[in-house]
Design a protein around this motif. Structure first.
Motif, short mmCIF file in Angstrom:
data_model
loop_
_atom_site.label_atom_id
_atom_site.label_comp_id
_atom_site.label_asym_id
_atom_site.label_seq_id
_atom_site.Cartn_x
_atom_site.Cartn_y
_atom_site.Cartn_z
N UNK A 225 0.84 -1.21 0.00
CA UNK A 225 0.00 0.00 0.00
C UNK A 225 0.87 1.25 0.00
N UNK A 226 1.92 1.24 0.80
CA UNK A 226 2.79 2.43 0.86
C UNK A 226 3.53 2.65 -0.46
N UNK A 227 3.81 1.55 -1.17
CA UNK A 227 4.53 1.69 -2.44
C UNK A 227 3.60 2.15 -3.58
N UNK A 228 2.38 1.62 -3.63
CA UNK A 228 1.55 1.89 -4.83
C UNK A 228 0.62 3.09 -4.67
N UNK A 229 0.26 3.43 -3.44
CA UNK A 229 -0.70 4.52 -3.26
C UNK A 229 -1.97 4.26 -4.07
#
Ligand code: SF4
Ligand code: SF4
Length: 280
Positions: A225-229
């Motif tokens: 989640x933090x990588x793809x937004x």
């Protein structure tokens, strides 16, 4: 002429990307995921002959060269051979050229939006796929890659040229859990997650949520989640034991992930900015 091992072609699929698509499943995989629902696609047949005599339709035979061959006309699709195979392989593989696959695509062309290459692991056939996508694009069809992320897309990006992008499985963010779950530490998968997002070719990401694996589930979902937004949809997939090899069912549990438990992780992902997270 370049040929690739095709396990099956589904002419009309509505679960392999958006719209109605022809899905091409290649034989052979780079990982050995515990939860694989199609373990017969992992390895190439090594012609051990174990399944041959059990075929009720006489569709299997061993040739003078010792190679097992399959007669698709005689086959009644009973699956006896793949249930018996001790090598996670299938004798029902057809080596096809790009032209032969295109013939099948052209037959359903008026009714499909595009094609999706899957597996097994389709990027084992990256050169073949590059040619196939070029031909399908000429027909006005969109092309998607359904991948386990083991292929180095940054080093060899040609296959992405005529593709909308990659539907990427990120099964584990932690190296040790990844090693347990898929028999690979997953470094390339995580590298691809960042690379593909950066070039706008991350079409979708998928993570399986396992019952009772709170720490592992949370670590992976947070990482993704933090990588793809909000750059692409994030599918939170409930683990389902049906079809999983018995020896792994014992390790992963015999219960499927309930929807409320999976929804917790979808909510976590949305809270972290992955606004397109949802449970399937
Ligand atoms: S699925 Fe396998 S065992 Fe069954 S008829 Fe076909 S080749 Fe024979
Ligand atoms: S499919 Fe499996 S059991 Fe059958 S010949 Fe090939 S490796 Fe042996």
């Amino acid at each position: 002429m370049k040929k690739a091992p095709v396990n099956k072609i589904i002419q009309f699929s509505n679960v392999d990307g958006p719209g109605n698509r022809t899905a091409i499943f290649f034989q052979g995989c780079t990982f050995n995921c515990m939860f694989c629902h199609n373990p017969e696609t992992i390895n190439m047949c090594r012609s051990c002959g174990i399944c041959v005599k059990s075929c009720p339709a006489g569709a299997l035979s061993t040739g003078a060269d010792g190679k097992v061959s399959w007669d698709s006309v005689k086959c009644v699709q009973c699956d006896t051979c793949i249930k018996l195979c001790p090598h996670d392989a299938s004798p029902r593989v057809t080596w096809m050229s790009v032209e032969e696959v295109m013939q099948q695509i052209k037959r359903c062309a008026p009714y499909i939006d595009g094609i999706t290459c899957s597996g097994g692991e389709c990027t084992l056939q990256a050169g073949f796929m590059t040619e196939l996508f070029a031909e399908a694009t000429k027909l006005g069809k969109t092309c998607l890659i359904d991948s386990n992320g083991s292929f180095d897309f940054e080093r060899d990006p040609e296959v992405l040229k005529n593709s909308l992008g990659v539907m990427l499985d990120v099964k584990a963010a932690d190296r040790a859990w990844s090693e347990t779950l898929i028999s690979d530490p997953g470094d390339m998968v995580r590298k691809n997650l960042v690379f593909l997002k950066g070039i706008g070719k991350l079409f979708e990401v998928r993570t399986i949520i396992f019952p009772g694996r709170d720490a592992e589930n949370e670590f992976t979902v947070r990482y993704v989640a933090e990588k793809i937004g909000d750059s692409c949809p994030y599918k939170i997939i409930r683990y389902r034991p049906f079809g999983v090899r018995e020896r792994y069912q014992k390790l992963l549990g015999e219960d499927e992930t309930d929807i409320e438990y999976a929804e917790r992780y979808a909510q976590l992902a949305r809270n972290l900015g992955a606004s397109k997270a949802y449970v399937v």
